[in-house]
Each structure stands twice: as structure tokens, then as C-alpha cells.
Design a protein around this motif. Structure first.
Motif, PDB file in Angstrom:
ATOM      1  N   ILE A  94       0.851  -1.305  -0.036  1.00  0.00           N
ATOM      2  CA  ILE A  94      -0.012   0.202   0.038  1.00  0.00           C
ATOM      3  C   ILE A  94       1.019   1.298   0.006  1.00  0.00           C
ATOM      4  CG2 ILE A  94      -1.735   1.181   1.299  1.00  0.00           C
ATOM      5  CD1 ILE A  94      -2.796  -1.439   2.201  1.00  0.00           C
ATOM      6  N   ALA A  95       2.005   1.151   0.539  1.00  0.00           N
ATOM      7  CA  ALA A  95       2.873   2.380   0.892  1.00  0.00           C
ATOM      8  C   ALA A  95       3.475   2.675  -0.593  1.00  0.00           C
ATOM      9  CB  ALA A  95       4.034   1.921   1.948  1.00  0.00           C
ATOM     10  N   GLY A  96       3.863   1.587  -1.306  1.00  0.00           N
ATOM     11  CA  GLY A  96       4.338   1.743  -2.494  1.00  0.00           C
ATOM     12  C   GLY A  96       3.202   2.288  -3.492  1.00  0.00           C
ATOM     13  N   ILE A  97       1.844   1.848  -3.415  1.00  0.00           N
ATOM     14  CA  ILE A  97       0.936   2.301  -4.298  1.00  0.00           C
ATOM     15  C   ILE A  97       0.639   4.031  -4.215  1.00  0.00           C
ATOM     16  CG2 ILE A  97      -1.504   2.276  -4.670  1.00  0.00           C
ATOM     17  CD1 ILE A  97      -1.305  -0.517  -4.542  1.00  0.00           C
ATOM     18  N   GLU A  98       0.922   4.196  -2.850  1.00  0.00           N
ATOM     19  CA  GLU A  98       0.621   5.737  -2.593  1.00  0.00           C
ATOM     20  C   GLU A  98       1.519   6.720  -2.616  1.00  0.00           C
ATOM     21  OE1 GLU A  98      -0.402   5.229   1.513  1.00  0.00           O
ATOM     22  OE2 GLU A  98      -2.434   4.961   1.200  1.00  0.00           O
ATOM     23  N   ARG A 142       0.515  -3.241 -15.485  1.00  0.00           N
ATOM     24  CA  ARG A 142      -0.167  -1.913 -15.719  1.00  0.00           C
ATOM     25  C   ARG A 142      -1.220  -1.668 -16.964  1.00  0.00           C
ATOM     26  NH1 ARG A 142       2.471   2.538 -13.647  1.00  0.00           N
ATOM     27  NH2 ARG A 142       2.243   3.714 -15.558  1.00  0.00           N
ATOM     28  N   VAL A 143      -0.560  -2.419 -17.826  1.00  0.00           N
ATOM     29  CA  VAL A 143      -1.701  -2.519 -18.966  1.00  0.00           C
ATOM     30  C   VAL A 143      -2.933  -3.203 -18.625  1.00  0.00           C
ATOM     31  CG1 VAL A 143      -1.968  -3.247 -21.320  1.00  0.00           C
ATOM     32  CG2 VAL A 143       0.274  -2.326 -20.718  1.00  0.00           C
ATOM     33  N   LEU A 144      -2.912  -4.326 -17.868  1.00  0.00           N
ATOM     34  CA  LEU A 144      -3.914  -5.129 -17.744  1.00  0.00           C
ATOM     35  C   LEU A 144      -4.649  -4.273 -16.618  1.00  0.00           C
ATOM     36  CD1 LEU A 144      -5.567  -7.835 -17.716  1.00  0.00           C
ATOM     37  CD2 LEU A 144      -4.048  -8.765 -15.730  1.00  0.00           C
ATOM     38  N   MET A 145      -4.395  -3.804 -15.659  1.00  0.00           N
ATOM     39  CA  MET A 145      -4.827  -3.021 -14.681  1.00  0.00           C
ATOM     40  C   MET A 145      -5.925  -1.890 -15.254  1.00  0.00           C
ATOM     41  SD  MET A 145      -4.804  -4.034 -11.603  1.00  0.00           S
ATOM     42  CE  MET A 145      -3.775  -4.486 -10.207  1.00  0.00           C
ATOM     43  N   ARG A 146      -5.366  -1.196 -16.336  1.00  0.00           N
ATOM     44  CA  ARG A 146      -6.164  -0.055 -17.087  1.00  0.00           C
ATOM     45  C   ARG A 146      -7.250  -0.791 -18.080  1.00  0.00           C
ATOM     46  NH1 ARG A 146      -5.530   4.699 -14.881  1.00  0.00           N
ATOM     47  NH2 ARG A 146      -3.146   5.274 -14.633  1.00  0.00           N
ATOM     48  N   CYS A 147      -7.091  -2.244 -18.074  1.00  0.00           N
ATOM     49  CA  CYS A 147      -8.253  -2.953 -19.077  1.00  0.00           C
ATOM     50  C   CYS A 147      -9.293  -3.407 -18.296  1.00  0.00           C
ATOM     51  CB  CYS A 147      -7.563  -3.940 -19.762  1.00  0.00           C
ATOM     52  SG  CYS A 147      -6.173  -3.183 -21.170  1.00  0.00           S
ATOM     53  N   ARG A 192      -9.627  -4.930 -10.161  1.00  0.00           N
ATOM     54  CA  ARG A 192      -8.178  -4.620  -9.615  1.00  0.00           C
ATOM     55  C   ARG A 192      -7.710  -5.081  -8.260  1.00  0.00           C
ATOM     56  NH1 ARG A 192      -8.973   1.502 -12.221  1.00  0.00           N
ATOM     57  NH2 ARG A 192      -9.249   0.968 -14.407  1.00  0.00           N
ATOM     58  N   TRP A 193      -8.872  -4.816  -7.593  1.00  0.00           N
ATOM     59  CA  TRP A 193      -8.644  -5.375  -6.077  1.00  0.00           C
ATOM     60  C   TRP A 193      -8.467  -6.871  -5.960  1.00  0.00           C
ATOM     61  CZ3 TRP A 193      -8.011  -1.741  -2.585  1.00  0.00           C
ATOM     62  CH2 TRP A 193      -8.397  -0.153  -2.870  1.00  0.00           C
ATOM     63  N   TYR A 194      -9.095  -7.570  -6.706  1.00  0.00           N
ATOM     64  CA  TYR A 194      -8.600  -9.164  -6.638  1.00  0.00           C
ATOM     65  C   TYR A 194      -7.179  -9.342  -7.342  1.00  0.00           C
ATOM     66  CZ  TYR A 194     -13.569  -9.846  -5.486  1.00  0.00           C
ATOM     67  OH  TYR A 194     -14.874  -9.812  -4.912  1.00  0.00           O
ATOM     68  N   LEU A 195      -6.756  -8.841  -8.327  1.00  0.00           N
ATOM     69  CA  LEU A 195      -5.688  -9.181  -8.902  1.00  0.00           C
ATOM     70  C   LEU A 195      -4.153  -8.655  -8.320  1.00  0.00           C
ATOM     71  CD1 LEU A 195      -6.580  -7.975 -12.660  1.00  0.00           C
ATOM     72  CD2 LEU A 195      -6.090 -10.269 -11.896  1.00  0.00           C
ATOM     73  N   ALA A 196      -4.653  -7.533  -7.490  1.00  0.00           N
ATOM     74  CA  ALA A 196      -3.643  -6.742  -6.776  1.00  0.00           C
ATOM     75  C   ALA A 196      -2.822  -7.803  -5.610  1.00  0.00           C
ATOM     76  CB  ALA A 196      -4.193  -5.486  -5.794  1.00  0.00           C
ATOM     77  N   PRO A 197      -3.767  -8.404  -4.889  1.00  0.00           N
ATOM     78  CA  PRO A 197      -2.999  -9.274  -4.023  1.00  0.00           C
ATOM     79  C   PRO A 197      -2.208 -10.541  -4.579  1.00  0.00           C
ATOM     80  CG  PRO A 197      -5.164  -9.654  -3.665  1.00  0.00           C
ATOM     81  CD  PRO A 197      -4.969  -8.570  -4.524  1.00  0.00           C
ATOM     82  N   LEU A 232       2.412   0.493  -9.475  1.00  0.00           N
ATOM     83  CA  LEU A 232       0.833   0.616  -9.905  1.00  0.00           C
ATOM     84  C   LEU A 232       0.699   2.207  -9.515  1.00  0.00           C
ATOM     85  CD1 LEU A 232      -0.410  -2.413  -8.420  1.00  0.00           C
ATOM     86  CD2 LEU A 232       0.111  -1.929 -10.884  1.00  0.00           C
ATOM     87  N   ASP A 233      -0.187   2.754 -10.362  1.00  0.00           N
ATOM     88  CA  ASP A 233      -0.648   4.137 -10.062  1.00  0.00           C
ATOM     89  C   ASP A 233      -1.765   4.346  -9.154  1.00  0.00           C
ATOM     90  OD1 ASP A 233       1.245   4.960 -12.170  1.00  0.00           O
ATOM     91  OD2 ASP A 233      -0.250   4.624 -13.721  1.00  0.00           O
ATOM     92  N   ALA A 234      -1.449   5.374  -8.260  1.00  0.00           N
ATOM     93  CA  ALA A 234      -2.604   5.310  -7.223  1.00  0.00           C
ATOM     94  C   ALA A 234      -3.768   5.423  -7.802  1.00  0.00           C
ATOM     95  CB  ALA A 234      -2.244   6.488  -6.376  1.00  0.00           C
ATOM     96  N   ASP A 235      -4.125   6.382  -9.003  1.00  0.00           N
ATOM     97  CA  ASP A 235      -5.589   6.529  -9.433  1.00  0.00           C
ATOM     98  C   ASP A 235      -6.099   5.203 -10.008  1.00  0.00           C
ATOM     99  OD1 ASP A 235      -4.094   5.922 -11.696  1.00  0.00           O
ATOM    100  OD2 ASP A 235      -4.472   7.820 -12.644  1.00  0.00           O
ATOM    101  N   LEU A 236      -5.447   3.874  -9.863  1.00  0.00           N
ATOM    102  CA  LEU A 236      -6.003   2.824 -10.486  1.00  0.00           C
ATOM    103  C   LEU A 236      -7.273   2.407  -9.242  1.00  0.00           C
ATOM    104  CD1 LEU A 236      -3.182   0.642 -11.628  1.00  0.00           C
ATOM    105  CD2 LEU A 236      -4.963   1.417 -12.892  1.00  0.00           C
ATOM    106  N   PHE A 237      -7.063   2.964  -7.983  1.00  0.00           N
ATOM    107  CA  PHE A 237      -7.894   2.509  -6.988  1.00  0.00           C
ATOM    108  C   PHE A 237      -8.475   3.769  -6.295  1.00  0.00           C
ATOM    109  CE2 PHE A 237      -4.253  -0.205  -7.192  1.00  0.00           C
ATOM    110  CZ  PHE A 237      -4.630  -1.649  -7.334  1.00  0.00           C
TER     111      PHE A 237
END
Length: 401
Positions: free
Chosen positions: A83-87, A215-220, A226-231, A259-264
Motif C-alpha cells: 500500500i505504501a508503494g501504491i501511494e 499496468r496495461v492489464l490494470m487499465r483494461c 483490480r482489487w482481486y488482481l492486486a494481492p 502501480l498508479d494510485a489512481d487505479l484504486f
């Protein structure tokens, strides 16, 4: 007691004891719950409970219970670092690169140098330096532990001071974010296993390719997916980093940082961080406390912690003061930024856990670093709040530019 019962006793104590002390003693103004949880973990470890009531410690903290607690703690800390990395907001840091770079470099470099000097001056003995460490790894590791800023705890403190969403709060987060990247880069250098360079090169190459694909997959996909893919992404990166001879927490941080913070959704991410802190991280504090030892001498550990605290806090305040001089800040503004950036708490404890895992430091050095982190964190709000009140009264809206 069987293993399940002992595990549940340990879980009950680790959640109930810190909360009761924190609430009944009404110490939130200078010791947030996270600090009390860390202290409770130390108290339940072999250095305190194990010395005073060894039979009780042995009954509750059996090897199977410790193994179960460690499993929960590993996942908790990986989520927290992820989470710290995402932020991290690297875009904002780049847009203000002169100010951010100057402040981050001096706020990191000066306490790193001070901590390294402390390590060279009194700690490079068999009681402190780990059996697998080269001298430079120990010196840089201790120095970097003195330079760490605990970004997630800094967010909590900025919220308490009503600074988080203000321009000054965002400035402080930029400085801490850039330092976070440098801290993990130095950690990777310290952990570099020259006999496993092939594994590490394969990890870096594979991680770069997979990060681009993720990154590409998360945008698609939809945000719910995305919340399921993240872990899944987190577990894969942590496993790959550990296989490469780095550490699973290095992989966890990198997994979030790409990962970009705006994905979540921001509110959902804030809620997740809060729940991880409340429901999982206390187990990490307990498992951390179980690793504290005082086999050198209790007084020597306390003296070492005090020396490291002076190096850490003094180095951070001096570094930010120098940055403020270069950038034209007032001395009060530089002191405020310095006191906020010197908070250590979780990230330093995570950093020290990695050094202990890799035998760069001994358990006694780990205990001294842990006490230093607690002292640093407890100083933050009591020192920063009066400075902030004076600045608000003197400068008003000019403070937020």
C-alpha cells in the motif's frame, strides 16, 4: 493448552493489552496506539516477559504458535508495504523536482551519515554486527535505519494535525516518498548477493516486463477486478524477490510502486490501510517483539538506542534545516518539516527486520533500533504540534503555499 488455544491467547493479549493501556492511560496525545502496540510486542518478547515469567512465555509462545504468528505477520507487513508503494506520487515529485530533490537528499543523507558514524564509533563489535555482514553493510544499514521516514505513519500524523490535504502536507509527503524509493534502493544494494547475480538479473528483467504487462492489464479491467488482481501481483513479486536473494518485502514495495494510485479509489485505499493497521499489523508488532533480546547488557542496549536516537533526530533536523536554508524557508518551517520527517515507526522496524533476517545486525542491535524507532515516533506530534500552531498564528494562509 493445545496450539490453537495458545494461538488464540496470544491474539487476545496482543489486541487487548495495548488498547486497554492506550485508552485507560489516555496517552494518545504523545503515544498513538501504534506506538503502544510496538511497546507491547517488546514487553511480550523474551527480553521482558521471557525473563520475568519464563514459564508463562514458554507455555503461550510455543514454536508452532510463533510459526503461525509469523505467517500472519509476513502477510500483514507485505500488504502494508504494498500500500505504501501504491501511494507514492512520483509525478508530483517530478513536477517539483528541485525542491523535492534538495529536501529529500539532505533529509536522507545527513542522518544516514550521522547513523553511519554512530555505527562506526561504538557498535561495530561482535555484540552488534551480524555474522553474515560485511562492515560496510552494517554501517550503511544502521545509517539508513537512522534516515528512514515512516511514510504510512506520517500520513496518520498529518491527518491528526489537519495537514494531510493541505499544500504543506502534500509537500512533506513528496519528500518522504522520494526518500522511500532511495531507502528501498539502498536496501536492495545491502542485500545484493554477489553469488546469486544471475537470479537477481533475472528478477529485474522479469519484473520489468511483468510490471509493464500488469499496468496495461490494470487499465483494461474494472476497478473491482483490480482489487482481486492486486494481492496476486503482490504475492508473485514478493516470491520472486525472495527467490532472487533480495527479500520478500523489497518485492512487495516494488509491486506497489509500479502501480498508479489512481487505479484504486482513494477512500477505499485509505480504508484498507486503516484495516490492515488495525487488524493485522498488531500481529507483526508481536512477532517483532518476540525477536528482541538483551544478551549484551540491558544498559548497553539502552545507551545504543539513545545514541542512535540522537543521530537520527539530530541528523534529520540538521538535514532539513540545510535544505530550508537553500530553499529560503523560515527556521520554524524547517523545524516543523524536520520533526515530521524524522518519525520512524513501522518502516524502520520493517527495515530492521530485514537486516536481522539477513544477519546484517544482531538481535541486540535490532532491539536498540526498535527502541530508537519508538522514541522517534513518540517525539513527533508533541514537538510538531506547537510549531504548527505558532506558524498558523504567525503566517496564516501563507503557510500553505
Amino acid at each position: 493448552m493445545n496450539t490453537a488455544e495458545a494461538f488464540l491467547v496470544a491474539m487476545t493479549v496482543v489486541f487487548a493489552l495495548p488498547y486497554l493501556v492506550w485508552r485507560l492511560a489516555d496517552i494518545d496525545a504523545w503515544a498513538p496506539l501504534v506506538v503502544v502496540q510496538i511497546l507491547a510486542g517488546i514487553a511480550l518478547g523474551p527480553g521482558v516477559l521471557g525473563q520475568w515469567w519464563p514459564d508463562l512465555h514458554a507455555v503461550v509462545f510455543t514454536p508452532p504458535v510463533i510459526q503461525a504468528l509469523n505467517g500472519v505477520a509476513w502477510w500483514a507487513v507485505m500488504l502494508f508495504v504494498f500500500i505504501a508503494g501504491i501511494e507514492l506520487d512520483l509525478g508530483a515529485a517530478w513536477r517539483h523536482r528541485r525542491e523535492t530533490g534538495t529536501t529529500a537528499a539532505l533529509a536522507l543523507g545527513v542522518p544516514l551519515l550521522a547513523g553511519g558514524v554512530a555505527a562506526c564509533g561504538g557498535l561495530m563489535t561482535s555484540g552488534w554486527i551480524g555474522p553474515a555482514a560485511l562492515p560496510w553493510q552494517f554501517v550503511v544499514g544502521v545509517g539508513m535505519a537512522c534516515a528512514v521516514t515512516a511514510l504510512p505513519i506520517l500520513v496518520l500524523f498529518l491527518e491528526r494535525l489537519s495537514l494531510l490535504r493541505e499544500p504543506m502536507g502534500q509537500r512533506i509527503l513528496r519528500y518522504a516518498s522520494l526518500d522511500d524509493i532511495l531507502i528501498w534502493a539502498v536496501m536492495a544494494l545491502i542485500l545484493m548477493d554477489w553469488q546469486r547475480m544471475g537470479h537477481q538479473a533475472a528478477f529485474l528483467l522479469g519484473f520489468g516486463l511483468l510490471a509493464w504487462a500488469m499496468r496495461v492489464l490494470m487499465r483494461c479491467v474494472a476497478e473491482q477486478d483490480r482489487w482481486y488482481l492486486a494481492p496476486v501481483w503482490l504475492a508473485v513479486c514478493a516470491l520472486a524477490a525472495d527467490w532472487a536473494g533480495l527479500h520478500y518485502m523489497v518485492g512487495a514495495f516494488l509491486a506497489g510502486a509500479v502501480l498508479d494510485a489512481d487505479l484504486f479509489d482513494r477512500a477505499a485505499m485509505d480504508t484498507l490501510r486503516h484495516h490492515v493497521l488495525m487488524l493485522l499489523m498488531p500481529v507483526f508488532f508481536l512477532s517483532t517483539g518476540l525477536r528482541t533480546h538483551w544478551s549484551v547488557q540491558g544498559a548497553d542496549v539502552l545507551i545504543a538506542a539513545l545514541v542512535l536516537l540522537v543521530a537520527s533526530v539530530g541528523g534529520k533536523l540538521l538535514g532539513v534545516r540545510l535544505a530550508g536554508h537553500v530553499l529560503g524557508w523560515s527556521s520554524a518551517e524547517a523545524r516543523l518539516v524536520g520533526w515530521l520527517l524524522q518519525t520512524k515507526a513501522l518502516i524502520m522496524i520493517i527495515f530492521a527486520n530485514i537486516l536481522l533476517d539477513r544477519q546484517v545486525i544482531t538481535a541486540d542491535a535490532f532491539t536498540a533500533l526498535l527502541l530508537m524507532a519508538v522514541g522517534s515516533t513518540m517525539l513527533t506530534v508533541p514537538m510538531a504540534a506547537p510549531l504548527l500552531a505558532r506558524l498558523r498564528g504567525r503566517l496564516g494562509s501563507a503557510l500553505w503555499t
